[in-house]
Design a protein around this motif. Structure first.
Motif, PDB file in Angstrom:
ATOM      1  N   PHE A  15       0.834  -1.209   0.000  1.00 36.66           N
ATOM      2  CA  PHE A  15       0.000   0.000   0.000  1.00 36.66           C
ATOM      3  C   PHE A  15       0.867   1.257   0.000  1.00 36.66           C
ATOM      4  CE2 PHE A  15      -2.072   3.312   2.625  1.00 36.66           C
ATOM      5  CZ  PHE A  15      -3.148   3.611   1.795  1.00 36.66           C
ATOM      6  N   VAL A  16       1.820   1.306   0.907  1.00 38.65           N
ATOM      7  CA  VAL A  16       2.671   2.500   1.034  1.00 38.65           C
ATOM      8  C   VAL A  16       3.447   2.747  -0.251  1.00 38.65           C
ATOM      9  CG1 VAL A  16       4.696   3.465   2.205  1.00 38.65           C
ATOM     10  CG2 VAL A  16       2.837   2.461   3.534  1.00 38.65           C
ATOM     11  N   TYR A  17       4.112   1.721  -0.768  1.00 38.43           N
ATOM     12  CA  TYR A  17       4.968   1.928  -1.934  1.00 38.43           C
ATOM     13  C   TYR A  17       4.193   1.968  -3.246  1.00 38.43           C
ATOM     14  CZ  TYR A  17       8.655   1.630   1.416  1.00 38.43           C
ATOM     15  OH  TYR A  17       9.460   1.880   2.500  1.00 38.43           O
ATOM     16  N   SER A  18       2.892   1.722  -3.194  1.00 35.41           N
ATOM     17  CA  SER A  18       2.023   1.896  -4.362  1.00 35.41           C
ATOM     18  C   SER A  18       1.581   3.342  -4.536  1.00 35.41           C
ATOM     19  CB  SER A  18       0.753   1.053  -4.225  1.00 35.41           C
ATOM     20  OG  SER A  18       1.035  -0.302  -4.237  1.00 35.41           O
ATOM     21  N   PHE A  19       1.370   4.030  -3.413  1.00 34.98           N
ATOM     22  CA  PHE A  19       0.708   5.331  -3.454  1.00 34.98           C
ATOM     23  C   PHE A  19       1.514   6.496  -2.889  1.00 34.98           C
ATOM     24  CE2 PHE A  19      -2.701   2.133  -3.220  1.00 34.98           C
ATOM     25  CZ  PHE A  19      -3.308   2.409  -4.428  1.00 34.98           C
ATOM     26  N   PHE A  20       2.672   6.223  -2.306  1.00 34.53           N
ATOM     27  CA  PHE A  20       3.431   7.275  -1.625  1.00 34.53           C
ATOM     28  C   PHE A  20       4.914   7.249  -1.978  1.00 34.53           C
ATOM     29  CE2 PHE A  20      -0.079   6.086   1.178  1.00 34.53           C
ATOM     30  CZ  PHE A  20      -0.635   7.311   1.492  1.00 34.53           C
ATOM     31  N   THR A  21       5.528   8.410  -1.849  1.00 29.44           N
ATOM     32  CA  THR A  21       6.974   8.516  -1.773  1.00 29.44           C
ATOM     33  C   THR A  21       7.283   8.676  -0.289  1.00 29.44           C
ATOM     34  OG1 THR A  21       7.166   9.578  -3.925  1.00 29.44           O
ATOM     35  CG2 THR A  21       8.977   9.924  -2.388  1.00 29.44           C
ATOM     36  N   GLU A  38      15.703   5.685  -4.904  1.00 28.87           N
ATOM     37  CA  GLU A  38      14.268   5.968  -4.998  1.00 28.87           C
ATOM     38  C   GLU A  38      13.614   4.969  -5.942  1.00 28.87           C
ATOM     39  OE1 GLU A  38      11.565   9.620  -6.626  1.00 28.87           O
ATOM     40  OE2 GLU A  38      13.298  10.135  -5.395  1.00 28.87           O
ATOM     41  N   LEU A  39      12.388   4.581  -5.624  1.00 30.53           N
ATOM     42  CA  LEU A  39      11.686   3.597  -6.440  1.00 30.53           C
ATOM     43  C   LEU A  39      11.276   4.188  -7.789  1.00 30.53           C
ATOM     44  CD1 LEU A  39       9.361   1.940  -3.782  1.00 30.53           C
ATOM     45  CD2 LEU A  39      11.656   1.249  -4.497  1.00 30.53           C
ATOM     46  N   ASP A  45       4.336   0.787  -9.851  1.00 32.33           N
ATOM     47  CA  ASP A  45       3.239   0.142 -10.587  1.00 32.33           C
ATOM     48  C   ASP A  45       3.147  -1.343 -10.227  1.00 32.33           C
ATOM     49  OD1 ASP A  45       2.620   2.543 -11.802  1.00 32.33           O
ATOM     50  OD2 ASP A  45       3.517   2.019 -13.737  1.00 32.33           O
ATOM     51  N   LEU A  46       4.290  -1.997 -10.082  1.00 26.70           N
ATOM     52  CA  LEU A  46       4.303  -3.404  -9.679  1.00 26.70           C
ATOM     53  C   LEU A  46       3.740  -3.561  -8.267  1.00 26.70           C
ATOM     54  CD1 LEU A  46       5.095  -6.348 -10.259  1.00 26.70           C
ATOM     55  CD2 LEU A  46       7.366  -5.800  -9.338  1.00 26.70           C
ATOM     56  N   CYS A  47       4.134  -2.679  -7.361  1.00 21.72           N
ATOM     57  CA  CYS A  47       3.584  -2.715  -5.995  1.00 21.72           C
ATOM     58  C   CYS A  47       2.073  -2.549  -6.021  1.00 21.72           C
ATOM     59  CB  CYS A  47       4.210  -1.620  -5.128  1.00 21.72           C
ATOM     60  SG  CYS A  47       5.903  -1.956  -4.606  1.00 21.72           S
ATOM     61  N   ARG A  48       1.575  -1.630  -6.858  1.00 21.35           N
ATOM     62  CA  ARG A  48       0.134  -1.393  -6.950  1.00 21.35           C
ATOM     63  C   ARG A  48      -0.586  -2.632  -7.478  1.00 21.35           C
ATOM     64  NH1 ARG A  48       0.003   3.145  -9.923  1.00 21.35           N
ATOM     65  NH2 ARG A  48       0.760   4.214  -8.091  1.00 21.35           N
ATOM     66  N   ALA A  49      -0.012  -3.277  -8.485  1.00 20.62           N
ATOM     67  CA  ALA A  49      -0.627  -4.496  -9.023  1.00 20.62           C
ATOM     68  C   ALA A  49      -0.665  -5.597  -7.963  1.00 20.62           C
ATOM     69  CB  ALA A  49       0.145  -4.962 -10.260  1.00 20.62           C
ATOM     70  N   LYS A  50       0.425  -5.754  -7.225  1.00 20.49           N
ATOM     71  CA  LYS A  50       0.471  -6.773  -6.173  1.00 20.49           C
ATOM     72  C   LYS A  50      -0.465  -6.410  -5.019  1.00 20.49           C
ATOM     73  CE  LYS A  50       3.402  -9.271  -8.337  1.00 20.49           C
ATOM     74  NZ  LYS A  50       2.898 -10.439  -9.052  1.00 20.49           N
TER      75      LYS A  50
END
Length: 120
Positions: A15-21, A38-39, A45-50
């Motif tokens: 959740f954190v790495y999908s939507f935040f820096t 930095e990501l 995008d991969l974090c968001r998909a997962k």
């Protein structure tokens, strides 16, 4: 309860790495740290998909009387959202997408609406 905590921590991480820096370490959130380097957009995008996959899986965890319930009778998604709401206003994080337009955010609020008012 250890496996449940691991699932919860992994989902919160996504959740954190999908939507935040992440600008600085959050002491109360050990799964959140400033990434070096930095990501990239591809990684977020991969974090968001997962993350979306995790939500779908958690929403269908076999339980009684309905799928998706944690041991306390509330939805897994409810627990994730209620513990993550403070992250949205944290000075340590910066939103990188408009989460109000994301499908999973609408799912969160639907679950909150359903769960609010239920006794624990």
């Amino acid at each position: 309860h250890a496996p449940a905590k691991v699932v919860f921590d992994v989902t919160k991480f996504l959740f954190v790495y999908s939507f935040f820096t992440v600008k600085s370490q959050l002491p109360e959130q050990p799964v959140v740290a400033v990434p070096e380097p930095e990501l990239s957009k591809e990684i977020t995008d991969l974090c968001r998909a997962k993350f979306n996959t995790c939500l779908k899986i958690l929403s269908n965890v076999p339980s009684s009387p309905r799928p998706g319930l944690a041991e306390d009778g509330r939805f897994w998604v409810y627990h994730l959202l209620s513990s993550s709401l403070s992250l949205v206003t944290s000075d340590a994080l910066t939103l990188i997408v408009d989460i109000t337009q994301e499908e999973e955010w609408r799912l969160f609020w639907a679950v909150i609406d359903e769960e609010e008012g239920k006794p624990l």
